[in-house]
Scaffold this motif. Structure first.
Motif, PDB file in Angstrom:
ATOM      1  N   ARG A   1       0.862  -1.186   0.000  1.00 12.65           N
ATOM      2  CA  ARG A   1       0.000   0.000   0.000  1.00 12.65           C
ATOM      3  C   ARG A   1       0.893   1.228   0.000  1.00 12.65           C
ATOM      4  NH1 ARG A   1      -3.888   0.541   4.318  1.00 12.65           N
ATOM      5  NH2 ARG A   1      -5.083   1.630   2.747  1.00 12.65           N
ATOM      6  N   GLU A   2       0.471   2.276  -0.741  1.00 11.24           N
ATOM      7  CA  GLU A   2       1.256   3.501  -0.810  1.00 11.24           C
ATOM      8  C   GLU A   2       0.409   4.647  -1.335  1.00 11.24           C
ATOM      9  OE1 GLU A   2       4.428   3.200  -3.823  1.00 11.24           O
ATOM     10  OE2 GLU A   2       3.546   1.251  -4.237  1.00 11.24           O
ATOM     11  N   LEU A   3       0.959   5.854  -1.281  1.00  7.00           N
ATOM     12  CA  LEU A   3       0.222   7.055  -1.662  1.00  7.00           C
ATOM     13  C   LEU A   3      -0.380   6.941  -3.056  1.00  7.00           C
ATOM     14  CD1 LEU A   3      -0.629   9.960  -0.994  1.00  7.00           C
ATOM     15  CD2 LEU A   3       1.545  10.725  -1.953  1.00  7.00           C
ATOM     16  N   ASP A   4       0.368   6.423  -3.997  1.00 12.74           N
ATOM     17  CA  ASP A   4      -0.120   6.331  -5.372  1.00 12.74           C
ATOM     18  C   ASP A   4      -0.545   4.899  -5.729  1.00 12.74           C
ATOM     19  OD1 ASP A   4       2.513   5.587  -5.228  1.00 12.74           O
ATOM     20  OD2 ASP A   4       3.209   6.850  -6.855  1.00 12.74           O
ATOM     21  N   GLY A   5      -1.023   4.162  -4.730  1.00 11.80           N
ATOM     22  CA  GLY A   5      -1.514   2.807  -4.971  1.00 11.80           C
ATOM     23  C   GLY A   5      -2.801   2.824  -5.778  1.00 11.80           C
ATOM     24  N   GLY A   6      -2.901   1.931  -6.723  1.00 15.88           N
ATOM     25  CA  GLY A   6      -4.084   1.844  -7.581  1.00 15.88           C
ATOM     26  C   GLY A   6      -5.173   0.959  -6.986  1.00 15.88           C
ATOM     27  N   ARG A   7      -6.303   0.914  -7.678  1.00 15.33           N
ATOM     28  CA  ARG A   7      -7.456   0.100  -7.282  1.00 15.33           C
ATOM     29  C   ARG A   7      -7.700  -0.911  -8.393  1.00 15.33           C
ATOM     30  NH1 ARG A   7     -12.944   1.764  -7.097  1.00 15.33           N
ATOM     31  NH2 ARG A   7     -13.794   0.528  -5.423  1.00 15.33           N
ATOM     32  N   PHE A   8      -7.786  -2.203  -8.037  1.00 16.25           N
ATOM     33  CA  PHE A   8      -7.902  -3.247  -9.046  1.00 16.25           C
ATOM     34  C   PHE A   8      -8.733  -4.408  -8.509  1.00 16.25           C
ATOM     35  CE2 PHE A   8      -4.288  -4.087  -6.402  1.00 16.25           C
ATOM     36  CZ  PHE A   8      -4.298  -5.448  -6.190  1.00 16.25           C
ATOM     37  N   THR A   9      -9.194  -5.252  -9.429  1.00 13.60           N
ATOM     38  CA  THR A   9      -9.866  -6.500  -9.051  1.00 13.60           C
ATOM     39  C   THR A   9      -8.953  -7.656  -9.436  1.00 13.60           C
ATOM     40  OG1 THR A   9     -11.005  -6.668 -11.177  1.00 13.60           O
ATOM     41  CG2 THR A   9     -12.201  -5.562  -9.371  1.00 13.60           C
ATOM     42  N   VAL A  10      -9.229  -8.832  -8.853  1.00 13.68           N
ATOM     43  CA  VAL A  10      -8.488 -10.041  -9.199  1.00 13.68           C
ATOM     44  C   VAL A  10      -9.501 -11.111  -9.587  1.00 13.68           C
ATOM     45  CG1 VAL A  10      -6.864 -11.818  -8.442  1.00 13.68           C
ATOM     46  CG2 VAL A  10      -6.660  -9.487  -7.551  1.00 13.68           C
ATOM     47  N   GLN A  11      -9.267 -11.744 -10.730  1.00 15.55           N
ATOM     48  CA  GLN A  11     -10.089 -12.858 -11.201  1.00 15.55           C
ATOM     49  C   GLN A  11      -9.210 -14.096 -11.265  1.00 15.55           C
ATOM     50  OE1 GLN A  11     -11.834 -12.312 -15.075  1.00 15.55           O
ATOM     51  NE2 GLN A  11     -13.162 -14.087 -14.845  1.00 15.55           N
ATOM     52  N   ILE A  12      -9.674 -15.189 -10.654  1.00 14.96           N
ATOM     53  CA  ILE A  12      -8.954 -16.459 -10.687  1.00 14.96           C
ATOM     54  C   ILE A  12      -9.661 -17.373 -11.685  1.00 14.96           C
ATOM     55  CG2 ILE A  12      -8.138 -18.432  -9.357  1.00 14.96           C
ATOM     56  CD1 ILE A  12      -6.889 -15.772  -8.442  1.00 14.96           C
ATOM     57  N   ASN A  13      -8.932 -17.824 -12.694  1.00 13.60           N
ATOM     58  CA  ASN A  13      -9.490 -18.640 -13.778  1.00 13.60           C
ATOM     59  C   ASN A  13     -10.753 -17.967 -14.302  1.00 13.60           C
ATOM     60  OD1 ASN A  13      -7.376 -20.498 -13.740  1.00 13.60           O
ATOM     61  ND2 ASN A  13      -8.350 -21.722 -12.143  1.00 13.60           N
ATOM     62  N   ASP A  14     -11.880 -18.706 -14.391  1.00 15.82           N
ATOM     63  CA  ASP A  14     -13.115 -18.121 -14.916  1.00 15.82           C
ATOM     64  C   ASP A  14     -14.095 -17.720 -13.824  1.00 15.82           C
ATOM     65  OD1 ASP A  14     -12.310 -18.359 -17.606  1.00 15.82           O
ATOM     66  OD2 ASP A  14     -12.910 -20.454 -17.650  1.00 15.82           O
ATOM     67  N   ASP A  15     -13.647 -17.751 -12.557  1.00 14.56           N
ATOM     68  CA  ASP A  15     -14.509 -17.299 -11.459  1.00 14.56           C
ATOM     69  C   ASP A  15     -14.761 -15.803 -11.607  1.00 14.56           C
ATOM     70  OD1 ASP A  15     -14.331 -19.869 -10.518  1.00 14.56           O
ATOM     71  OD2 ASP A  15     -13.049 -19.382  -8.805  1.00 14.56           O
ATOM     72  N   PRO A  16     -15.890 -15.311 -11.074  1.00 17.13           N
ATOM     73  CA  PRO A  16     -16.119 -13.855 -11.116  1.00 17.13           C
ATOM     74  C   PRO A  16     -15.018 -13.127 -10.349  1.00 17.13           C
ATOM     75  CG  PRO A  16     -18.089 -15.025 -10.361  1.00 17.13           C
ATOM     76  CD  PRO A  16     -16.978 -16.030 -10.425  1.00 17.13           C
ATOM     77  N   PRO A  17     -14.658 -11.924 -10.781  1.00 15.89           N
ATOM     78  CA  PRO A  17     -13.643 -11.172 -10.035  1.00 15.89           C
ATOM     79  C   PRO A  17     -14.160 -10.803  -8.653  1.00 15.89           C
ATOM     80  CG  PRO A  17     -14.503  -9.870 -11.862  1.00 15.89           C
ATOM     81  CD  PRO A  17     -15.121 -11.217 -11.964  1.00 15.89           C
ATOM     82  N   GLY A  18     -13.227 -10.668  -7.723  1.00 19.76           N
ATOM     83  CA  GLY A  18     -13.583 -10.242  -6.380  1.00 19.76           C
ATOM     84  C   GLY A  18     -13.790  -8.744  -6.332  1.00 19.76           C
ATOM     85  N   PRO A  19     -14.127  -8.225  -5.144  1.00 18.44           N
ATOM     86  CA  PRO A  19     -14.317  -6.776  -5.002  1.00 18.44           C
ATOM     87  C   PRO A  19     -13.000  -6.038  -5.218  1.00 18.44           C
ATOM     88  CG  PRO A  19     -14.327  -7.839  -2.852  1.00 18.44           C
ATOM     89  CD  PRO A  19     -14.291  -8.936  -3.884  1.00 18.44           C
ATOM     90  N   PRO A  20     -13.077  -4.756  -5.564  1.00 15.04           N
ATOM     91  CA  PRO A  20     -11.844  -3.990  -5.784  1.00 15.04           C
ATOM     92  C   PRO A  20     -10.957  -3.953  -4.547  1.00 15.04           C
ATOM     93  CG  PRO A  20     -13.729  -2.792  -6.638  1.00 15.04           C
ATOM     94  CD  PRO A  20     -14.265  -3.967  -5.866  1.00 15.04           C
ATOM     95  N   ILE A  21      -9.651  -4.020  -4.787  1.00 12.74           N
ATOM     96  CA  ILE A  21      -8.626  -3.896  -3.752  1.00 12.74           C
ATOM     97  C   ILE A  21      -8.002  -2.516  -3.936  1.00 12.74           C
ATOM     98  CG2 ILE A  21      -6.413  -4.780  -2.923  1.00 12.74           C
ATOM     99  CD1 ILE A  21      -7.329  -7.530  -4.139  1.00 12.74           C
ATOM    100  N   ASP A  22      -8.006  -1.733  -2.893  1.00 14.72           N
ATOM    101  CA  ASP A  22      -7.487  -0.366  -2.953  1.00 14.72           C
ATOM    102  C   ASP A  22      -6.146  -0.317  -2.229  1.00 14.72           C
ATOM    103  OD1 ASP A  22      -7.018   2.348  -2.964  1.00 14.72           O
ATOM    104  OD2 ASP A  22      -9.036   2.883  -2.301  1.00 14.72           O
ATOM    105  N   LEU A  23      -5.082  -0.023  -2.950  1.00 12.95           N
ATOM    106  CA  LEU A  23      -3.748   0.021  -2.358  1.00 12.95           C
ATOM    107  C   LEU A  23      -3.322   1.428  -1.938  1.00 12.95           C
ATOM    108  CD1 LEU A  23      -1.737  -2.482  -4.585  1.00 12.95           C
ATOM    109  CD2 LEU A  23      -2.882  -2.880  -2.397  1.00 12.95           C
ATOM    110  N   ALA A  24      -4.244   2.404  -2.015  1.00 16.17           N
ATOM    111  CA  ALA A  24      -3.903   3.762  -1.611  1.00 16.17           C
ATOM    112  C   ALA A  24      -3.740   3.834  -0.097  1.00 16.17           C
ATOM    113  CB  ALA A  24      -4.979   4.738  -2.068  1.00 16.17           C
TER     114      ALA A  24
END
Length: 141
Positions: A65-88
């Motif tokens: 985590r850091e000041l300029d951390g982005g926000r992203f989702t993670v998808q494993i194989n064909d499962d639906p992506p999880g909620p956004p992860i915020d690294l800010a």
């Protein structure tokens, strides 16, 4: 102890820049992390995530985590992506292993795809997503 170093997985990015970053300050495993920066919303970073055998696994991710951390989702194989992860964060810090959920994996290579949701609102030079490791099963100590 079960950690799969992100920088050893040879990910493929659809946009942004990637690099291996080295530092001993934050306690990254092996003193390195995989860095994805300058990614735009919708850009992806795909990893071939190895599993030792077929089965249902708790999948963990450890990131910075850091000041300029982005926000992203993670998808494993064909499962639906999880909620956004915020690294800010106001200060640079290594996260505790974050549970991405239980996923059915097959022996050999599986796919873990990060998708940028939104770039950092403030920072030194574009969004940064710093990935230390993935883990299957129990988080490494």
């Amino acid at each position: 102890e079960g950690a799969i170093e992100a920088e050893t997985l040879a990910p493929v990015a659809s946009g942004g820049k990637t690099a291996v970053e080295t530092s001993s300050r934050l306690g990254w495993r092996g003193g390195r992390q995989y860095l994805w920066r300058w990614a735009a919303p919708g850009d992806t970073l795909a990893f071939a995530l190895p599993a030792p055998a077929d089965g249902d696994y708790d999948v963990y991710l450890c990131a910075t985590r850091e000041l300029d951390g982005g926000r992203f989702t993670v998808q494993i194989n064909d499962d639906p992506p999880g909620p956004p992860i915020d690294l800010a964060a106001l200060n640079e810090e290594l996260m505790l292993p974050l549970l991405l959920g239980k996923h059915a994996l097959h022996a050999g290579e599986n796919r873990a795809t990060l998708r940028m949701v939104s770039p950092a609102q403030a920072g030194r030079g574009g969004s940064r997503v710093g990935l230390d490791y993935f883990a299957l099963g129990l988080p490494p100590r």
